[in-house]
Design a protein around this motif. Structure first.
Motif, PDB file in Angstrom:
ATOM      1  N   PHE A   1       0.840  -1.194   0.000  1.00 14.73           N
ATOM      2  CA  PHE A   1       0.000   0.000   0.000  1.00 14.73           C
ATOM      3  C   PHE A   1       0.878   1.248   0.000  1.00 14.73           C
ATOM      4  CE2 PHE A   1      -2.550   3.218   2.262  1.00 14.73           C
ATOM      5  CZ  PHE A   1      -3.628   3.274   1.390  1.00 14.73           C
ATOM      6  N   GLY A   2       0.649   2.143  -0.953  1.00 19.20           N
ATOM      7  CA  GLY A   2       1.398   3.385  -1.040  1.00 19.20           C
ATOM      8  C   GLY A   2       2.743   3.277  -1.724  1.00 19.20           C
ATOM      9  N   SER A   3       3.038   2.129  -2.304  1.00 22.81           N
ATOM     10  CA  SER A   3       4.318   1.948  -2.981  1.00 22.81           C
ATOM     11  C   SER A   3       4.414   2.883  -4.187  1.00 22.81           C
ATOM     12  CB  SER A   3       4.459   0.494  -3.428  1.00 22.81           C
ATOM     13  OG  SER A   3       5.648   0.319  -4.165  1.00 22.81           O
ATOM     14  N   PRO A   4       5.524   3.581  -4.353  1.00 20.58           N
ATOM     15  CA  PRO A   4       5.618   4.555  -5.444  1.00 20.58           C
ATOM     16  C   PRO A   4       5.739   3.944  -6.842  1.00 20.58           C
ATOM     17  CG  PRO A   4       7.666   4.490  -4.214  1.00 20.58           C
ATOM     18  CD  PRO A   4       6.690   3.606  -3.489  1.00 20.58           C
ATOM     19  N   ASP A   5       6.071   2.660  -6.938  1.00 17.62           N
ATOM     20  CA  ASP A   5       6.252   2.072  -8.267  1.00 17.62           C
ATOM     21  C   ASP A   5       5.044   1.278  -8.762  1.00 17.62           C
ATOM     22  OD1 ASP A   5       6.601   0.136  -6.365  1.00 17.62           O
ATOM     23  OD2 ASP A   5       8.256  -0.876  -7.391  1.00 17.62           O
ATOM     24  N   THR A   6       3.873   1.473  -8.163  1.00 18.72           N
ATOM     25  CA  THR A   6       2.666   0.814  -8.661  1.00 18.72           C
ATOM     26  C   THR A   6       2.172   1.534  -9.906  1.00 18.72           C
ATOM     27  OG1 THR A   6       1.216   2.182  -7.302  1.00 18.72           O
ATOM     28  CG2 THR A   6       1.969   0.109  -6.337  1.00 18.72           C
ATOM     29  N   PRO A   7       1.414   0.836 -10.766  1.00 22.28           N
ATOM     30  CA  PRO A   7       0.908   1.496 -11.975  1.00 22.28           C
ATOM     31  C   PRO A   7       0.076   2.736 -11.678  1.00 22.28           C
ATOM     32  CG  PRO A   7       0.640  -0.870 -12.149  1.00 22.28           C
ATOM     33  CD  PRO A   7       1.121  -0.584 -10.759  1.00 22.28           C
ATOM     34  N   ALA A   8      -0.659   2.728 -10.592  1.00 17.62           N
ATOM     35  CA  ALA A   8      -1.473   3.892 -10.258  1.00 17.62           C
ATOM     36  C   ALA A   8      -0.613   5.107  -9.924  1.00 17.62           C
ATOM     37  CB  ALA A   8      -2.378   3.568  -9.084  1.00 17.62           C
ATOM     38  N   ASN A   9       0.580   4.885  -9.423  1.00  9.71           N
ATOM     39  CA  ASN A   9       1.455   5.993  -9.042  1.00  9.71           C
ATOM     40  C   ASN A   9       2.440   6.395 -10.127  1.00  9.71           C
ATOM     41  OD1 ASN A   9       0.296   6.215  -6.522  1.00  9.71           O
ATOM     42  ND2 ASN A   9       1.710   4.751  -5.604  1.00  9.71           N
ATOM     43  N   THR A  10       2.544   5.642 -11.201  1.00  9.64           N
ATOM     44  CA  THR A  10       3.534   5.969 -12.234  1.00  9.64           C
ATOM     45  C   THR A  10       2.914   6.458 -13.526  1.00  9.64           C
ATOM     46  OG1 THR A  10       3.561   3.667 -12.970  1.00  9.64           O
ATOM     47  CG2 THR A  10       5.234   4.326 -11.372  1.00  9.64           C
ATOM     48  N   TYR A  11       1.619   6.328 -13.706  1.00  9.33           N
ATOM     49  CA  TYR A  11       1.011   6.672 -14.980  1.00  9.33           C
ATOM     50  C   TYR A  11       0.667   8.152 -15.054  1.00  9.33           C
ATOM     51  CZ  TYR A  11      -2.210   6.438 -18.934  1.00  9.33           C
ATOM     52  OH  TYR A  11      -2.842   6.649 -20.115  1.00  9.33           O
ATOM     53  N   LEU A  12      -0.463   8.581 -14.558  1.00 10.59           N
ATOM     54  CA  LEU A  12      -0.877   9.981 -14.626  1.00 10.59           C
ATOM     55  C   LEU A  12      -0.834  10.698 -13.290  1.00 10.59           C
ATOM     56  CD1 LEU A  12      -3.961   9.974 -17.011  1.00 10.59           C
ATOM     57  CD2 LEU A  12      -1.752  11.023 -17.402  1.00 10.59           C
ATOM     58  N   SER A  13      -0.534   9.980 -12.246  1.00  9.55           N
ATOM     59  CA  SER A  13      -0.653  10.584 -10.919  1.00  9.55           C
ATOM     60  C   SER A  13       0.269  11.775 -10.738  1.00  9.55           C
ATOM     61  CB  SER A  13      -0.404   9.546  -9.839  1.00  9.55           C
ATOM     62  OG  SER A  13       0.910   9.056  -9.931  1.00  9.55           O
ATOM     63  N   THR A  14       1.472  11.710 -11.283  1.00 10.38           N
ATOM     64  CA  THR A  14       2.383  12.851 -11.098  1.00 10.38           C
ATOM     65  C   THR A  14       1.826  14.102 -11.767  1.00 10.38           C
ATOM     66  OG1 THR A  14       3.648  12.108 -13.018  1.00 10.38           O
ATOM     67  CG2 THR A  14       4.436  11.425 -10.864  1.00 10.38           C
ATOM     68  N   ASP A  15       1.186  13.946 -12.920  1.00  8.92           N
ATOM     69  CA  ASP A  15       0.568  15.086 -13.603  1.00  8.92           C
ATOM     70  C   ASP A  15      -0.576  15.658 -12.780  1.00  8.92           C
ATOM     71  OD1 ASP A  15       0.260  16.869 -15.812  1.00  8.92           O
ATOM     72  OD2 ASP A  15      -1.486  15.685 -16.437  1.00  8.92           O
ATOM     73  N   TYR A  16      -1.423  14.774 -12.238  1.00  8.58           N
ATOM     74  CA  TYR A  16      -2.530  15.238 -11.410  1.00  8.58           C
ATOM     75  C   TYR A  16      -2.027  15.913 -10.132  1.00  8.58           C
ATOM     76  CZ  TYR A  16      -6.121  12.914 -14.209  1.00  8.58           C
ATOM     77  OH  TYR A  16      -6.961  12.556 -15.209  1.00  8.58           O
ATOM     78  N   ILE A  17      -1.013  15.355  -9.533  1.00  5.75           N
ATOM     79  CA  ILE A  17      -0.464  15.938  -8.306  1.00  5.75           C
ATOM     80  C   ILE A  17       0.077  17.339  -8.576  1.00  5.75           C
ATOM     81  CG2 ILE A  17       1.420  15.741  -6.622  1.00  5.75           C
ATOM     82  CD1 ILE A  17       0.991  12.671  -6.793  1.00  5.75           C
ATOM     83  N   ASP A  18       0.743  17.513  -9.709  1.00  2.00           N
ATOM     84  CA  ASP A  18       1.303  18.822 -10.040  1.00  2.00           C
ATOM     85  C   ASP A  18       0.231  19.843 -10.404  1.00  2.00           C
ATOM     86  OD1 ASP A  18       3.847  17.849  -9.617  1.00  2.00           O
ATOM     87  OD2 ASP A  18       4.203  17.386 -11.733  1.00  2.00           O
ATOM     88  N   ARG A  19      -0.813  19.424 -11.109  1.00  2.68           N
ATOM     89  CA  ARG A  19      -1.779  20.370 -11.672  1.00  2.68           C
ATOM     90  C   ARG A  19      -2.998  20.650 -10.795  1.00  2.68           C
ATOM     91  NH1 ARG A  19      -3.378  18.029 -17.188  1.00  2.68           N
ATOM     92  NH2 ARG A  19      -5.194  19.225 -16.616  1.00  2.68           N
ATOM     93  N   THR A  20      -3.393  19.740  -9.916  1.00  6.44           N
ATOM     94  CA  THR A  20      -4.667  19.886  -9.216  1.00  6.44           C
ATOM     95  C   THR A  20      -4.724  21.160  -8.386  1.00  6.44           C
ATOM     96  OG1 THR A  20      -4.980  17.505  -9.167  1.00  6.44           O
ATOM     97  CG2 THR A  20      -6.266  18.781  -7.614  1.00  6.44           C
ATOM     98  N   TYR A  21      -3.729  21.400  -7.576  1.00  2.70           N
ATOM     99  CA  TYR A  21      -3.791  22.594  -6.719  1.00  2.70           C
ATOM    100  C   TYR A  21      -3.695  23.870  -7.557  1.00  2.70           C
ATOM    101  CZ  TYR A  21      -3.269  25.672  -2.765  1.00  2.70           C
ATOM    102  OH  TYR A  21      -3.466  26.665  -1.841  1.00  2.70           O
ATOM    103  N   LYS A  22      -2.865  23.849  -8.608  1.00  6.80           N
ATOM    104  CA  LYS A  22      -2.740  25.035  -9.460  1.00  6.80           C
ATOM    105  C   LYS A  22      -4.043  25.313 -10.205  1.00  6.80           C
ATOM    106  CE  LYS A  22       1.881  23.735 -10.447  1.00  6.80           C
ATOM    107  NZ  LYS A  22       2.787  23.281 -11.467  1.00  6.80           N
ATOM    108  N   ASP A  23      -4.701  24.274 -10.706  1.00  7.49           N
ATOM    109  CA  ASP A  23      -5.919  24.447 -11.504  1.00  7.49           C
ATOM    110  C   ASP A  23      -7.133  24.817 -10.661  1.00  7.49           C
ATOM    111  OD1 ASP A  23      -4.443  23.831 -13.706  1.00  7.49           O
ATOM    112  OD2 ASP A  23      -5.312  21.836 -14.021  1.00  7.49           O
ATOM    113  N   MET A  24      -7.244  24.227  -9.456  1.00  9.49           N
ATOM    114  CA  MET A  24      -8.473  24.399  -8.673  1.00  9.49           C
ATOM    115  C   MET A  24      -8.272  24.995  -7.299  1.00  9.49           C
ATOM    116  SD  MET A  24     -10.174  20.871  -9.731  1.00  9.49           S
ATOM    117  CE  MET A  24      -8.613  20.166 -10.144  1.00  9.49           C
ATOM    118  N   GLY A  25      -7.081  24.934  -6.752  1.00 11.98           N
ATOM    119  CA  GLY A  25      -6.848  25.465  -5.421  1.00 11.98           C
ATOM    120  C   GLY A  25      -7.361  24.571  -4.309  1.00 11.98           C
TER     121      GLY A  25
END
Length: 186
Positions: free
Chosen positions: A110-134
């Motif tokens: 649980f929470g491993s950084p190399d899972t498919p859920a954490n390596t595909y689009l998650s980094t993009d969402y993590i970077d953009r979510t706060y900037k786009d919506m606050g």
């Protein structure tokens, strides 16, 4: 501390499930089913899955409990005695549970950084979510904005299903008792 809360909530879930298996009063089983759903929602909140927790609380503890109570109003309050042994269903549940536990051996931690859920689009969402919506909660931001129409569709499906079941149950009425008639009407 978080692990302790998870263990306590899971322990309460197990106690509630075993209590539901032992009871024959259907009203108590329905109420414990609602408690089980609320405990599940609490466990989801502890795992930071607020969207899943909200759905579990609304559908599992809310709508389902109301529908079961409505259905119970049309039936009896006590479970009929079983004509067969409970051993086979218990064994089946045990073997299915063992198979599910065996299947989790290959799941990454649980929470491993190399899972498919954490390596595909998650980094993009993590970077953009706060900037786009606050919004500080990334999951809420994704569900409210990026997946807004999908989430709205899911809510509409759950609502329509609930209304459909209520309409089905509303159409059924209890037969009138003949003992309540006054003399001369028969």
């Amino acid at each position: 501390m978080e692990t302790f809360i998870d263990i306590v909530l899971f322990g309460f879930l197990l106690l509630t499930a075993f209590a539901m298996m032992r009871l024959t009063n259907l009203f108590a089983v329905v109420m414990l089913s609602g408690v089980f759903s609320l405990l599940s929602a609490g466990l989801f909140v502890a795992m930071d899955a607020v969207d899943v927790a909200f759905t579990e609380a609304a559908v599992g503890a809310g709508i389902t409990t109301v529908l079961m109570l409505t259905t119970m109003a049309l039936t009896t309050r006590e479970e009929k005695p079983s004509s067969h042994s409970r051993l086979l269903p218990m064994l089946l549940a045990f073997f299915i549970g063992a198979a599910l536990l065996y299947a989790t051996v290959d799941v990454p931690p649980f929470g491993s950084p190399d899972t498919p859920a954490n390596t595909y689009l998650s980094t993009d969402y993590i970077d953009r979510t706060y900037k786009d919506m606050g919004l500080p909660n990334i999951v809420t931001g994704i569900l409210a904005s990026y997946r807004g129409f999908d989430t709205l569709g899911e809510v509409v499906v759950v609502f329509v299903a609930g209304v459909g079941v209520i309409c089905l149950l509303h159409g059924r009425t209890r037969p009138k008792s003949k003992s309540g008639k006054k003399g001369g009407d028969a």
